[in-house]
Motif scaffolding. Structure first.
Motif, PDB file in Angstrom:
ATOM      1  N   ILE A 172       9.116  11.360   8.360  1.00  0.00           N
ATOM      2  CA  ILE A 172       9.402  10.919   6.986  1.00  0.00           C
ATOM      3  C   ILE A 172       8.124  10.935   6.152  1.00  0.00           C
ATOM      4  O   ILE A 172       8.100  11.407   5.005  1.00  0.00           O
ATOM      5  CB  ILE A 172      10.026   9.505   6.992  1.00  0.00           C
ATOM      6  N   LEU A 173       7.047  10.447   6.744  1.00  0.00           N
ATOM      7  CA  LEU A 173       5.771  10.410   6.029  1.00  0.00           C
ATOM      8  C   LEU A 173       5.220  11.825   5.795  1.00  0.00           C
ATOM      9  O   LEU A 173       4.660  12.116   4.732  1.00  0.00           O
ATOM     10  CB  LEU A 173       4.762   9.575   6.821  1.00  0.00           C
ATOM     11  N   ILE A 174       5.381  12.693   6.782  1.00  0.00           N
ATOM     12  CA  ILE A 174       4.905  14.080   6.634  1.00  0.00           C
ATOM     13  C   ILE A 174       5.668  14.768   5.501  1.00  0.00           C
ATOM     14  O   ILE A 174       5.098  15.552   4.730  1.00  0.00           O
ATOM     15  CB  ILE A 174       5.067  14.846   7.962  1.00  0.00           C
ATOM     16  N   SER A 175       6.954  14.476   5.385  1.00  0.00           N
ATOM     17  CA  SER A 175       7.737  15.078   4.296  1.00  0.00           C
ATOM     18  C   SER A 175       7.217  14.604   2.937  1.00  0.00           C
ATOM     19  O   SER A 175       7.274  15.347   1.951  1.00  0.00           O
ATOM     20  CB  SER A 175       9.221  14.726   4.450  1.00  0.00           C
ATOM     21  N   LYS A 176       6.700  13.363   2.863  1.00  0.00           N
ATOM     22  CA  LYS A 176       6.091  12.887   1.616  1.00  0.00           C
ATOM     23  C   LYS A 176       4.813  13.660   1.311  1.00  0.00           C
ATOM     24  O   LYS A 176       4.551  14.022   0.153  1.00  0.00           O
ATOM     25  CB  LYS A 176       5.789  11.391   1.715  1.00  0.00           C
ATOM     26  N   VAL A 177       4.008  13.898   2.350  1.00  0.00           N
ATOM     27  CA  VAL A 177       2.785  14.686   2.173  1.00  0.00           C
ATOM     28  C   VAL A 177       3.128  16.085   1.671  1.00  0.00           C
ATOM     29  O   VAL A 177       2.519  16.611   0.723  1.00  0.00           O
ATOM     30  CB  VAL A 177       1.994  14.768   3.497  1.00  0.00           C
ATOM     31  N   LYS A 178       4.126  16.671   2.280  1.00  0.00           N
ATOM     32  CA  LYS A 178       4.533  18.033   1.916  1.00  0.00           C
ATOM     33  C   LYS A 178       5.006  18.084   0.468  1.00  0.00           C
ATOM     34  O   LYS A 178       4.615  18.976  -0.308  1.00  0.00           O
ATOM     35  CB  LYS A 178       5.636  18.505   2.856  1.00  0.00           C
ATOM     36  N   ALA A 179       5.867  17.117   0.081  1.00  0.00           N
ATOM     37  CA  ALA A 179       6.402  17.113  -1.279  1.00  0.00           C
ATOM     38  C   ALA A 179       5.286  16.919  -2.307  1.00  0.00           C
ATOM     39  O   ALA A 179       5.273  17.575  -3.371  1.00  0.00           O
ATOM     40  CB  ALA A 179       7.450  16.007  -1.414  1.00  0.00           C
ATOM     41  N   LEU A 180       4.339  16.016  -2.018  1.00  0.00           N
ATOM     42  CA  LEU A 180       3.260  15.753  -2.962  1.00  0.00           C
ATOM     43  C   LEU A 180       2.363  16.976  -3.127  1.00  0.00           C
ATOM     44  O   LEU A 180       2.040  17.378  -4.262  1.00  0.00           O
ATOM     45  CB  LEU A 180       2.452  14.539  -2.497  1.00  0.00           C
ATOM     46  N   LEU A 181       1.953  17.595  -2.019  1.00  0.00           N
ATOM     47  CA  LEU A 181       1.068  18.763  -2.099  1.00  0.00           C
ATOM     48  C   LEU A 181       1.770  19.946  -2.759  1.00  0.00           C
ATOM     49  O   LEU A 181       1.135  20.756  -3.441  1.00  0.00           O
ATOM     50  CB  LEU A 181       0.568  19.127  -0.702  1.00  0.00           C
ATOM     51  N   GLU A 182       3.083  20.029  -2.575  1.00  0.00           N
ATOM     52  CA  GLU A 182       3.830  21.112  -3.209  1.00  0.00           C
ATOM     53  C   GLU A 182       3.842  20.918  -4.726  1.00  0.00           C
ATOM     54  O   GLU A 182       3.657  21.876  -5.491  1.00  0.00           O
ATOM     55  CB  GLU A 182       5.250  21.144  -2.664  1.00  0.00           C
ATOM     56  N   LYS A 183       4.042  19.661  -5.184  1.00  0.00           N
ATOM     57  CA  LYS A 183       4.027  19.392  -6.620  1.00  0.00           C
ATOM     58  C   LYS A 183       2.650  19.663  -7.218  1.00  0.00           C
ATOM     59  O   LYS A 183       2.528  20.091  -8.368  1.00  0.00           O
ATOM     60  CB  LYS A 183       4.410  17.940  -6.882  1.00  0.00           C
ATOM     61  N   ARG A 211       0.837  -1.208   0.000  1.00  0.00           N
ATOM     62  CA  ARG A 211       0.000   0.000   0.000  1.00  0.00           C
ATOM     63  C   ARG A 211       0.866   1.250   0.000  1.00  0.00           C
ATOM     64  O   ARG A 211       0.571   2.233  -0.714  1.00  0.00           O
ATOM     65  CB  ARG A 211      -0.931  -0.009   1.211  1.00  0.00           C
ATOM     66  N   MET A 212       1.945   1.220   0.786  1.00  0.00           N
ATOM     67  CA  MET A 212       2.839   2.368   0.834  1.00  0.00           C
ATOM     68  C   MET A 212       3.560   2.543  -0.503  1.00  0.00           C
ATOM     69  O   MET A 212       3.734   3.669  -0.991  1.00  0.00           O
ATOM     70  CB  MET A 212       3.845   2.192   1.968  1.00  0.00           C
ATOM     71  N   GLN A 213       3.995   1.435  -1.113  1.00  0.00           N
ATOM     72  CA  GLN A 213       4.630   1.525  -2.431  1.00  0.00           C
ATOM     73  C   GLN A 213       3.669   2.114  -3.452  1.00  0.00           C
ATOM     74  O   GLN A 213       4.070   2.943  -4.297  1.00  0.00           O
ATOM     75  CB  GLN A 213       5.064   0.133  -2.895  1.00  0.00           C
ATOM     76  N   LEU A 214       2.413   1.683  -3.400  1.00  0.00           N
ATOM     77  CA  LEU A 214       1.414   2.188  -4.336  1.00  0.00           C
ATOM     78  C   LEU A 214       1.204   3.687  -4.146  1.00  0.00           C
ATOM     79  O   LEU A 214       1.125   4.440  -5.134  1.00  0.00           O
ATOM     80  CB  LEU A 214       0.102   1.421  -4.142  1.00  0.00           C
ATOM     81  N   ALA A 215       1.144   4.121  -2.907  1.00  0.00           N
ATOM     82  CA  ALA A 215       0.983   5.559  -2.631  1.00  0.00           C
ATOM     83  C   ALA A 215       2.186   6.343  -3.145  1.00  0.00           C
ATOM     84  O   ALA A 215       2.032   7.416  -3.756  1.00  0.00           O
ATOM     85  CB  ALA A 215       0.800   5.773  -1.130  1.00  0.00           C
ATOM     86  N   ASP A 216       3.383   5.828  -2.940  1.00  0.00           N
ATOM     87  CA  ASP A 216       4.597   6.531  -3.372  1.00  0.00           C
ATOM     88  C   ASP A 216       4.663   6.655  -4.899  1.00  0.00           C
ATOM     89  O   ASP A 216       5.089   7.682  -5.431  1.00  0.00           O
ATOM     90  CB  ASP A 216       5.837   5.782  -2.881  1.00  0.00           C
TER      91      ASP A 216
END
Length: 583
Positions: A535-546, A495-500
């Motif tokens: 680490i997960l929050i940084s993924k949220v931040k990067a995705l919303l920024e893109k 699930r995490m791989q799919l989200a990434d």
């Protein structure tokens, strides 16, 4: 007059203690078990924490290092691991020097007093002291008996006494609940080592035949005893290595009866657990001679002929059978034909690996069709296993490909996939089908089979759609992957791989995964959880920024920090990493 700085060094300690005691003493030193280290005049004193606390003294006499330790080994006059630990500690950082006159008053008699006392006694008094101690201490009694029974003392060896001491030292009392524990193993090893040293002395004195007999008895007894010993520190490892070498040297000197030697070597190879004699026929070849080798071969043949065939795929492992089979295979491999070797292997076809071994032998001999026949037989024989042999499958697929039989290769992979669908088999099936442009048909067949399997297993509490999610993600069909995840679930890792991998196209699904995992990580309320959440929050931040959804991140991080405001360590970590705002 020599000083400790001039005398103490690692080479000296290894010579005094031996490699094993030095290594163990080094561990004590490195573990910080030496305390109360002091030097008064020409004496070093310290305490060492072991199974008990032991008192160690080191001093110099005529430029020679003297020593004393209150442990059983030191009490026997040996330079023990505790002495090594103290010496190494002194070498690393000598304590402040104090004159001998400042030495603290010790109540009672000191070691120096004891030495002076013994120096003043006549021979009879010393003999009585030693004898009385030997009557009370089994270790002393054994060591002294060994010295008394040696040829150096009697002119001829007392074999009966040596044998009796050997048995006393090695045999563990015959009680079901008796066991030589970790703390006792070192003392046990010392006793056995004394016996081995006595056999060495016997050999060096010219009594090779007696040394052969006693060594064989020691090996027989020790192999049985080792099942009841916790030798976690490996105290007996050197002895296990030394005894076979000593036996060979004794046989080399004595040239024992080749038939008797062959019988003992074969029995040892078949029965022993800790001493390996499988290669004895090679090692002892010159000593056995043609007569002994023939005897070994005949006895092995009798054992082999009495072994019933075994072709039961559900047969459990048999240690004795396995050892006999390996010996026979090794022996036949030296001089036998291919058919003779196959006959030996095929007497036990209880595992797919046996079929593979035969197939590989025929392949090496260039008999490809026979090799395939054996591999196909094995593949068919073990088809009902939940996880059939991948080695046999790989062998068949590779050989079919070499012959240009791609359809047969595909069918072989499909049979394995049908019994137990997996992602790796799906990939393997595609690899083969692509060679004849048949993948679309086989893909539909494979996916239909997975769906049907899932329908049958849907009621199982362990069921999920992980395989389909993994397949569609590999094919980059993320829409289908998310559909399968939502309809049947999948593993957390997938699930995490799919989200990434699909965040830009399926942002809401991916963000939901991240947010759920963030809450779980923060809920651990420890550093590891907080770091994982960051680490997960940084993924949220990067995705919303893109996605140019900065306001969404501001809202998300605001709610998160408000909810967990009491977790100051977590909130501080977010600020430190610049995650408390979009920046």
């Amino acid at each position: 007059m020599a000083t400790f700085s001039e005398v103490l060094n690692e080479d000296l300690l290894v010579r005094l203690a031996g490699d094993r005691s030095f290594d163990r003493g080094f561990d004590y030193y490195e573990g910080g078990l030496v305390r109360s280290l002091a030097q008064y005049g020409d004496r070093i004193t310290a305490k060492v924490d072991g199974t008990q606390t032991y008192q160690v003294e080191l001093w110099l006499r005529d430029e020679k290092l003297m020593f004393d330790c209150s442990c059983p080994v030191g009490d026997g006059g040996d330079f023990c691991k505790h002495c090594v630990a103290v010496a190494l500690t002194w070498i690393e950082e000598p304590p402040p020097y104090h004159p001998a006159s400042e030495s603290p008053v010790i109540e009672g008699t000191t070691t120096a007093d004891l030495y002076q006392y013994l120096s003043r006694q006549d021979a009879k008094t010393l003999v009585d002291l030693i004898f009385d101690r030997a009557m009370e201490d089994p270790v002393w009694h054994q060591q002294l008996l060994l010295k008394a029974a040696s040829p150096q003392n009697r002119g001829v060896p007392d074999i009966a006494t040596l044998r009796s001491v050997l048995e006393d030292a090695i045999v563990i009392d015959d009680f079901d609940d008796y066991f030589v524990g970790y703390d006792e193993a070192s003392g046990y090893a010392d006793r056995v080592e004394s016996v081995v040293d006595s056999i060495k002395e016997l050999l060096e004195a010219g009594y090779a035949s007696d040394a052969v007999e006693l060594t064989q008895e020691a090996i027989d007894l020790l192999d049985k005893a080792l099942n009841s010993i916790d030798d976690s520190d490996g105290d007996l490892c050197d002895i296990i290595d030394d005894l076979p070498e000593l036996h060979y040297r004794a046989c080399e000197a004595a040239r024992p009866d080749p038939h008797a030697l062959a019988k003992w070597l074969l029995r040892s190879a078949l029965d022993m657990s800790f001493f390996g004699w499988e290669d004895a026929i090679d090692t002892y070849q010159d000593i056995l001679g043609e007569e002994g080798i023939n005897t070994y071969k005949q006895l092995l043949a009798i054992e082999w002929d009495n072994l019933p065939p075994n072709q039961n795929p559900r047969y459990s492992y048999d240690w004795s059978r396995s050892k006999l089979t390996r010996l026979q295979e090794k022996f036949v491999a030296k001089t036998g034909s291919l058919e003779e070797i196959v006959a030996v292997i095929s007497k036990d076809l209880s595992s797919s690996g046996r079929y593979l071994k035969i197939a590989e032998l025929y392949e090496e001999a260039g008999q490809i069709d026979t090799a395939i026949d054996w591999a196909e037989r094995g593949f068919e024989e073990f088809k009902e296993q939940r996880f059939p042999s991948s080695e046999l499958r790989h062998f068949l697929v590779a050989t079919y490909n070499w012959q240009g039989r791609i359809e047969d290769a595909i069918t072989t992979v499909w049979r394995a996939f049908y019994r137990s669908p997996s992602f790796s088999l799906y990939q393997e099936l595609k690899q083969q089908a692509d060679k004849i442009n048949a993948w679309p048909k086989w893909r539909d067949t494979a996916l239909t089979h997975i769906q049907q399997t899932n329908d049958r297993n849907r009621q199982s509490r362990h069921f999920d759609n992980s395989l389909l999610v993994e397949i569609f993600m590999w094919e980059e069909d993320f829409d289908r992957a998310w559909q399968e995840e939502k309809s049947g679930g999948c593993s957390d890792n997938l699930r995490m791989q799919l989200a990434d991998r699909s965040g830009m196209n399926f942002p809401d699904d991916s963000l939901a995964v991240y947010k759920r995992e963030i809450e779980l990580a923060v809920g651990q309320t420890n550093d590891r959880g907080y770091n994982q959440a960051a680490i997960l929050i940084s993924k949220v931040k990067a995705l919303l920024e893109k996605l140019d959804r900065r306001s969404d991140y501001k809202q998300f991080i605001g709610k998160l920090t408000a909810k967990h405001r009491r977790k100051r360590k977590f909130v501080t970590l977010l600020k430190t990493k610049g995650l408390d705002s979009m920046g």
